[in-house]
Motif scaffolding. Sequence first.
Motif, PDB file in Angstrom:
ATOM      1  N   LEU A  10       0.846  -1.184   0.000  1.00  0.00           N
ATOM      2  CA  LEU A  10       0.000   0.000   0.000  1.00  0.00           C
ATOM      3  C   LEU A  10       0.886   1.240   0.000  1.00  0.00           C
ATOM      4  O   LEU A  10       1.897   1.300   0.709  1.00  0.00           O
ATOM      5  CB  LEU A  10      -0.915   0.013   1.228  1.00  0.00           C
ATOM      6  CG  LEU A  10      -1.907  -1.144   1.355  1.00  0.00           C
ATOM      7  CD1 LEU A  10      -2.744  -0.983   2.615  1.00  0.00           C
ATOM      8  CD2 LEU A  10      -2.800  -1.207   0.134  1.00  0.00           C
ATOM      9  N   TRP A  11       0.477   2.232  -0.799  1.00  0.00           N
ATOM     10  CA  TRP A  11       1.259   3.463  -0.936  1.00  0.00           C
ATOM     11  C   TRP A  11       0.418   4.658  -0.521  1.00  0.00           C
ATOM     12  O   TRP A  11      -0.786   4.700  -0.766  1.00  0.00           O
ATOM     13  CB  TRP A  11       1.722   3.656  -2.386  1.00  0.00           C
ATOM     14  CG  TRP A  11       2.676   2.607  -2.861  1.00  0.00           C
ATOM     15  CD1 TRP A  11       2.350   1.373  -3.373  1.00  0.00           C
ATOM     16  CD2 TRP A  11       4.096   2.691  -2.870  1.00  0.00           C
ATOM     17  NE1 TRP A  11       3.489   0.684  -3.711  1.00  0.00           N
ATOM     18  CE2 TRP A  11       4.582   1.475  -3.410  1.00  0.00           C
ATOM     19  CE3 TRP A  11       5.010   3.662  -2.485  1.00  0.00           C
ATOM     20  CZ2 TRP A  11       5.935   1.212  -3.568  1.00  0.00           C
ATOM     21  CZ3 TRP A  11       6.360   3.409  -2.643  1.00  0.00           C
ATOM     22  CH2 TRP A  11       6.820   2.190  -3.173  1.00  0.00           C
ATOM     23  N   TYR A  12       1.088   5.625   0.088  1.00  0.00           N
ATOM     24  CA  TYR A  12       0.434   6.886   0.446  1.00  0.00           C
ATOM     25  C   TYR A  12       1.301   8.031  -0.071  1.00  0.00           C
ATOM     26  O   TYR A  12       2.508   8.068   0.186  1.00  0.00           O
ATOM     27  CB  TYR A  12       0.282   7.004   1.964  1.00  0.00           C
ATOM     28  CG  TYR A  12      -0.185   8.377   2.427  1.00  0.00           C
ATOM     29  CD1 TYR A  12      -1.528   8.727   2.370  1.00  0.00           C
ATOM     30  CD2 TYR A  12       0.723   9.319   2.912  1.00  0.00           C
ATOM     31  CE1 TYR A  12      -1.965   9.980   2.784  1.00  0.00           C
ATOM     32  CE2 TYR A  12       0.307  10.576   3.331  1.00  0.00           C
ATOM     33  CZ  TYR A  12      -1.032  10.899   3.266  1.00  0.00           C
ATOM     34  OH  TYR A  12      -1.459  12.140   3.666  1.00  0.00           O
ATOM     35  N   HIS A  13       0.702   8.939  -0.824  1.00  0.00           N
ATOM     36  CA  HIS A  13       1.418  10.094  -1.348  1.00  0.00           C
ATOM     37  C   HIS A  13       0.677  11.369  -0.959  1.00  0.00           C
ATOM     38  O   HIS A  13      -0.544  11.447  -1.089  1.00  0.00           O
ATOM     39  CB  HIS A  13       1.527  10.028  -2.879  1.00  0.00           C
ATOM     40  CG  HIS A  13       2.254   8.822  -3.380  1.00  0.00           C
ATOM     41  ND1 HIS A  13       3.617   8.672  -3.267  1.00  0.00           N
ATOM     42  CD2 HIS A  13       1.799   7.696  -4.000  1.00  0.00           C
ATOM     43  CE1 HIS A  13       3.981   7.511  -3.794  1.00  0.00           C
ATOM     44  NE2 HIS A  13       2.896   6.900  -4.249  1.00  0.00           N
ATOM     45  N   SER A  14       1.416  12.347  -0.505  1.00  0.00           N
ATOM     46  CA  SER A  14       0.819  13.645  -0.193  1.00  0.00           C
ATOM     47  C   SER A  14       1.876  14.720  -0.416  1.00  0.00           C
ATOM     48  O   SER A  14       3.032  14.431  -0.734  1.00  0.00           O
ATOM     49  CB  SER A  14       0.329  13.688   1.256  1.00  0.00           C
ATOM     50  OG  SER A  14       1.418  13.817   2.160  1.00  0.00           O
ATOM     51  N   ARG A  15       1.472  15.979  -0.238  1.00  0.00           N
ATOM     52  CA  ARG A  15       2.414  17.093  -0.359  1.00  0.00           C
ATOM     53  C   ARG A  15       3.385  17.140   0.803  1.00  0.00           C
ATOM     54  O   ARG A  15       4.323  17.908   0.795  1.00  0.00           O
ATOM     55  CB  ARG A  15       1.645  18.413  -0.428  1.00  0.00           C
ATOM     56  CG  ARG A  15       0.916  18.630  -1.732  1.00  0.00           C
ATOM     57  CD  ARG A  15       1.865  18.976  -2.843  1.00  0.00           C
ATOM     58  NE  ARG A  15       1.165  19.312  -4.064  1.00  0.00           N
ATOM     59  CZ  ARG A  15       1.752  19.879  -5.112  1.00  0.00           C
ATOM     60  NH1 ARG A  15       3.028  20.164  -5.075  1.00  0.00           N
ATOM     61  NH2 ARG A  15       1.058  20.158  -6.197  1.00  0.00           N
ATOM     62  N   PHE A  37      -9.941  -3.504   0.103  1.00  0.00           N
ATOM     63  CA  PHE A  37     -10.867  -3.188  -0.992  1.00  0.00           C
ATOM     64  C   PHE A  37     -12.141  -2.559  -0.459  1.00  0.00           C
ATOM     65  O   PHE A  37     -12.691  -1.619  -1.053  1.00  0.00           O
ATOM     66  CB  PHE A  37     -11.194  -4.445  -1.793  1.00  0.00           C
ATOM     67  CG  PHE A  37     -10.114  -4.852  -2.758  1.00  0.00           C
ATOM     68  CD1 PHE A  37      -9.456  -3.899  -3.526  1.00  0.00           C
ATOM     69  CD2 PHE A  37      -9.756  -6.191  -2.912  1.00  0.00           C
ATOM     70  CE1 PHE A  37      -8.461  -4.277  -4.414  1.00  0.00           C
ATOM     71  CE2 PHE A  37      -8.765  -6.570  -3.795  1.00  0.00           C
ATOM     72  CZ  PHE A  37      -8.109  -5.602  -4.550  1.00  0.00           C
ATOM     73  N   MET A  38     -12.644  -3.007   0.660  1.00  0.00           N
ATOM     74  CA  MET A  38     -13.862  -2.445   1.238  1.00  0.00           C
ATOM     75  C   MET A  38     -13.625  -1.005   1.711  1.00  0.00           C
ATOM     76  O   MET A  38     -14.505  -0.149   1.584  1.00  0.00           O
ATOM     77  CB  MET A  38     -14.334  -3.318   2.420  1.00  0.00           C
ATOM     78  CG  MET A  38     -14.775  -4.718   2.007  1.00  0.00           C
ATOM     79  SD  MET A  38     -16.181  -4.706   0.859  1.00  0.00           S
ATOM     80  CE  MET A  38     -17.479  -4.133   1.938  1.00  0.00           C
ATOM     81  N   CYS A  39     -12.430  -0.737   2.241  1.00  0.00           N
ATOM     82  CA  CYS A  39     -12.102   0.637   2.663  1.00  0.00           C
ATOM     83  C   CYS A  39     -12.111   1.577   1.464  1.00  0.00           C
ATOM     84  O   CYS A  39     -12.645   2.697   1.545  1.00  0.00           O
ATOM     85  CB  CYS A  39     -10.745   0.654   3.352  1.00  0.00           C
ATOM     86  SG  CYS A  39     -10.731  -0.074   4.999  1.00  0.00           S
TER      87      CYS A  39
END
Length: 569
Positions: A10-15, A37-39
Motif C-alpha cells: 500500500l502506498w500513500y502520497h501527499s504534499r 478493498f472495502m475501505c
Amino acid sequence: MTIESDMVTLWYHSRSHSAASKQFSFLKNPKLLTQIFMCFLFATKAELGYDTNIMRAPDGHYIYKIPQKDKKTCRFYRTVRPISQCRSNNITGRMARIFVVQEVDSTSSTQYILKDVWLDDEVQTEREIQDGIFSDIENFESTDPMLEKVKSLLSGILSSKAYKKHFLEIIDDFVGEKLKRVAPNSARTPGLLKMPGLTATLQSFSKALSKASAPISTTGLDRSSIGTTFSADLNANAVESIPHHSFLPKKRYRVVFKEVCTTVGDLGTLGEVVDVLNQVLTPLQLLFCAGWVRRDISSGNVMAHRVDNKWNVKLADLEYAKKYPPSPGYEPSDDPKTGTPFFMAHEILDLHQLHSNATKVAPPFDPDDIFAFPVEVNRPVPIHNFQHDLESVWWILLYTITLRVENSPSKALGYARTVFQNSNGLSKARRDCFVDSIRAKLNKVLLEDVRAFGIPMEWMRSRLHKGSVDREKDGLLREIGSYIEIHSQFANFLGRPHGLLIIASESSTSQSASSINPGDIPARVNKRPLPDQDEDDDSKDHKGSANKNGLAARMRPASKRSKRDDGNN
C-alpha cells in the motif's frame, strides 16, 4: 496499491511525504486484502484525496469554493485562464498554481487573482504575514539614528498608510484541512521512489544535453509544465545528495487578490524592467524597517500593476517572509532551500557563508576531474538576511540583460545558461559570476545596445560581495544598521543620480536613420542561439543581426520562452 506476484504494498502520497506499507501476501492473508478493498469502496471523496472545494466545470475550467469566516456562506470563483501552473520538481514541492478568476453569481465582470498553494502547517498564511508586516511597519521604532533617517525618508507613505499600495490587496482567503502526519514507528527510507542507477543516467543525460545547441524540445508543452532541467556543470554533491526533509504536515491555502498584475519577467521592455526593479526597493526598505526579510525575490513575484498608463510595483507571495534577525539559537531549516534557484543569493544557493580569506573557500567539485575532490570547509550555514533580498534583484537584472533581450548574441545566451540553472546546486559558472569580476565578460557577450549596463552591474556585484564578507568578518550579521549602506548603494545603482534607470531612460543609440532608446529595447529571450553562430565565437559581429530585425520588435509572452530559460522551482 501495487501487487507483484502475490505480494501487496500500500502506498500513500501527499504534499508532505510518501510512505509504503510492509508487504503482505494476499494468498496467506486474503482477509486483509478484502478489508482494504472495502475501505476503498466506502471511502469518501475527501478520504480518497479529492478536494471537495474544487469543481471542474463542463468547459474544462475550475470553480473554487471559498468558505467564509461565518462558516455558513461561501464565495465561488471560476478560473478564466492560468497564469502559472509550473510542475513541481518533486511530489512534496511547493509550487503554487495561479489563475485569473471571476466571481460566480456576480453581476460584475471584475477579474481577480487566485493563488492555490501548499504550506507547512506551522507557517503563517499570506494574510497573517501581511497583517504582521503592516503592524510592524506602523509600530517601527529604533534608537539607531541611521534607521531613523531611513524612516524619515519613508515618512510620507508611512503617515498616510500609502505603504499598503506596494503590496497586493487580499480580498478573500481560506485554509483547508491539514494533511496526515508521518505514521508513528515509521522508518525513513532514502531513495524509496528512486530507480536504481537513476543518478548516473541523469548525469549522462546532462552531459549530452550540454553539448546540444538547441534547448529541450517543448512540443506540446508550455511554461505550465516546466520542471527541472539538468546541467553537466552541477556540483556532483548536489546531484548525489538527498535533502533531509522534516516531513512536516502541510495545509492547503487559497488566497484571492484584487489586482491582476504583470510579472517583471513578462514586461515588454528593458526600461520597464529597470523601472519596476527600482520601485521594488521601496517595499524592501519598508520590510527592512519593519524587521522582515522577503526570502524569495524572483521575476515571478515582483509584480507590476498598470494604473494611468504607468507601472506600479506590487510585492507578492509573502508566505516565505520571516522576521530578521531571528531569535537567539535559531537554526536554518533542514528542508530544501527557499527561493527560485535562478535568483537565489549566492550564499543561500551555496548553503555556506562567504569568507574574506579566499584560501578558506573550497572550489566547486568538478566531476570530470579525477584529481579533484570536495574539500570540507568549516563555514556556517547562512540565514537569509536583508542583503540577500537585494542580491536577488541583481540576479533578476543580470538574467534580463543576458537572456531576455531581443536579438542577444548567441554567446550571451550561452553564458547565461551556464549561470542560470534550475538546480539547488551551485555551479562553477554561477560561483565565478559572483565572486569574480564580470565587467570584461559582460562587455564581451552583451548586445551592443545594452553594453553600458556592464560597468554598474560589476560595481554593484563588488559591493554585494564585499558587504557579505565584511559583515561576516566583523560579526555584524544580526546588526540591522549594518545593512543601511548596501540599501543606499542599491538605490544609487538602480535610480538616481547615476543609476541604471538613467541609462535606460536617457542614453540612446542609432539604428539606421532612427534613434532607439535603450528603454525601448524588447526584453525577450530568443528560443535558441543563432543557428549560424557558435556561442564561443568572439569574431562574429552581432550588431548587424540586431539591426536586421529591429530592436523595437514585438515581445513574445513569457509562456512562449524556452523550457531551458525558465527557473521556477
